[in-house]
Design a protein around this motif. Structure first.
Motif, short mmCIF file in Angstrom:
data_model
loop_
_atom_site.label_atom_id
_atom_site.label_comp_id
_atom_site.label_asym_id
_atom_site.label_seq_id
_atom_site.Cartn_x
_atom_site.Cartn_y
_atom_site.Cartn_z
N ASP A 123 85.11 58.40 16.64
CA ASP A 123 85.92 57.32 17.21
C ASP A 123 85.38 55.94 16.87
O ASP A 123 86.07 54.94 17.03
N LEU A 124 84.14 55.88 16.38
CA LEU A 124 83.56 54.59 16.02
C LEU A 124 84.25 53.98 14.80
O LEU A 124 84.05 52.81 14.49
N ARG A 125 85.08 54.78 14.11
CA ARG A 125 85.86 54.20 13.01
C ARG A 125 86.71 53.05 13.53
O ARG A 125 86.97 52.09 12.84
N ASN A 126 87.15 53.18 14.76
CA ASN A 126 87.91 52.13 15.43
C ASN A 126 87.04 51.64 16.60
O ASN A 126 87.36 51.83 17.76
N TYR A 127 85.91 51.03 16.24
CA TYR A 127 84.90 50.70 17.26
C TYR A 127 85.37 49.72 18.31
O TYR A 127 84.87 49.70 19.42
N ASN A 128 86.36 48.89 17.99
CA ASN A 128 86.86 47.96 19.01
C ASN A 128 87.43 48.70 20.21
O ASN A 128 87.26 48.27 21.35
N GLU A 129 88.08 49.81 19.97
CA GLU A 129 88.62 50.62 21.08
C GLU A 129 87.50 51.22 21.90
O GLU A 129 87.58 51.28 23.13
N VAL A 130 86.44 51.66 21.24
CA VAL A 130 85.29 52.23 21.96
C VAL A 130 84.62 51.15 22.80
O VAL A 130 84.28 51.36 23.96
N LEU A 131 84.45 49.96 22.21
CA LEU A 131 83.79 48.87 22.93
C LEU A 131 84.57 48.42 24.15
O LEU A 131 83.98 47.96 25.13
N LYS A 132 85.87 48.55 24.12
CA LYS A 132 86.69 48.17 25.28
C LYS A 132 86.39 49.04 26.49
O LYS A 132 86.59 48.63 27.62
N ASP A 133 85.91 50.26 26.24
CA ASP A 133 85.65 51.20 27.32
C ASP A 133 84.28 51.03 27.96
O ASP A 133 83.96 51.69 28.95
N ILE A 134 83.46 50.15 27.41
CA ILE A 134 82.11 49.94 27.93
C ILE A 134 82.15 48.86 29.00
O ILE A 134 82.73 47.80 28.80
N ALA A 135 81.54 49.14 30.14
CA ALA A 135 81.45 48.17 31.23
C ALA A 135 80.11 48.35 31.91
O ALA A 135 79.42 49.35 31.71
N VAL A 136 79.74 47.37 32.72
CA VAL A 136 78.48 47.48 33.47
C VAL A 136 78.55 48.73 34.34
O VAL A 136 79.50 48.94 35.07
N GLY A 137 77.54 49.57 34.20
CA GLY A 137 77.48 50.81 34.98
C GLY A 137 78.37 51.92 34.44
O GLY A 137 78.44 52.98 35.03
N GLU A 138 79.04 51.68 33.32
CA GLU A 138 79.92 52.70 32.74
C GLU A 138 79.66 52.82 31.23
O GLU A 138 80.39 52.26 30.42
N PRO A 139 78.63 53.55 30.86
CA PRO A 139 78.33 53.71 29.44
C PRO A 139 79.33 54.64 28.76
O PRO A 139 80.07 55.37 29.42
N VAL A 140 79.36 54.59 27.45
CA VAL A 140 80.16 55.51 26.65
C VAL A 140 79.19 56.47 25.97
O VAL A 140 78.24 56.05 25.31
N PHE A 141 79.41 57.76 26.17
CA PHE A 141 78.59 58.79 25.56
C PHE A 141 79.30 59.27 24.30
O PHE A 141 80.48 59.62 24.34
N LEU A 142 78.56 59.29 23.20
CA LEU A 142 79.13 59.73 21.93
C LEU A 142 78.57 61.09 21.55
O LEU A 142 77.37 61.34 21.68
N THR A 143 79.45 61.96 21.10
CA THR A 143 79.04 63.29 20.70
C THR A 143 79.12 63.44 19.19
O THR A 143 79.92 62.78 18.53
N LYS A 144 78.29 64.30 18.67
CA LYS A 144 78.32 64.64 17.25
C LYS A 144 78.26 66.16 17.18
O LYS A 144 77.36 66.77 17.75
N ASN A 145 79.24 66.75 16.51
CA ASN A 145 79.35 68.20 16.43
C ASN A 145 79.40 68.84 17.82
O ASN A 145 78.81 69.89 18.06
N GLY A 146 80.07 68.16 18.75
CA GLY A 146 80.26 68.70 20.09
C GLY A 146 79.08 68.56 21.02
O GLY A 146 79.13 69.03 22.15
N ARG A 147 78.03 67.91 20.59
CA ARG A 147 76.84 67.75 21.44
C ARG A 147 76.55 66.27 21.66
O ARG A 147 76.77 65.45 20.78
N GLY A 148 76.03 65.94 22.84
CA GLY A 148 75.67 64.56 23.14
C GLY A 148 74.66 64.03 22.14
O GLY A 148 73.67 64.71 21.83
N ARG A 149 74.90 62.85 21.62
CA ARG A 149 74.03 62.30 20.59
C ARG A 149 73.61 60.86 20.87
O ARG A 149 72.48 60.49 20.69
N TYR A 150 74.55 60.00 21.28
CA TYR A 150 74.29 58.58 21.47
C TYR A 150 74.92 58.09 22.77
O TYR A 150 75.85 58.68 23.28
#
Length: 82
Positions: free
Chosen positions: A9-36
């Motif tokens: 989803d980072l290909r369209n990172y602006n959409e991902v960044l919109k979902d980030i707020a104080v106290g609400e991180p965005v968890f990114l998965t790679k191959n179905g597992r938590g990564r970042y």
């Protein structure tokens, strides 16, 4: 509820960044597992301050356990030139 997205989803990172707020991180998965995790800068700074404080408290506990010399309030004032 945690905000979990595939890292692709980072290909369209602006959409991902919109979902980030104080106290609400965005968890990114790679191959179905938590990564970042992407967190708000305020949360990052708070975490850094908390880790620093915990480190200092750990150092203080070691001093107490080893019985190293404590400074009196007069000694502290003298060292600070007060």
């Amino acid at each position: 509820m945690p905000n979990i997205k595939p890292v692709s989803d980072l290909r369209n990172y602006n959409e991902v960044l919109k979902d980030i707020a104080v106290g609400e991180p965005v968890f990114l998965t790679k191959n179905g597992r938590g990564r970042y995790v992407i967190i708000d800068m305020a949360d990052y700074q708070k975490q850094e301050a908390t880790l620093k404080l915990l480190s200092k408290l750990g150092e203080a506990e070691k001093v107490i356990e080893t019985g190293e010399q404590w400074l009196t309030s007069d000694d502290v004032k003298k060292e600070l030139g007060l």
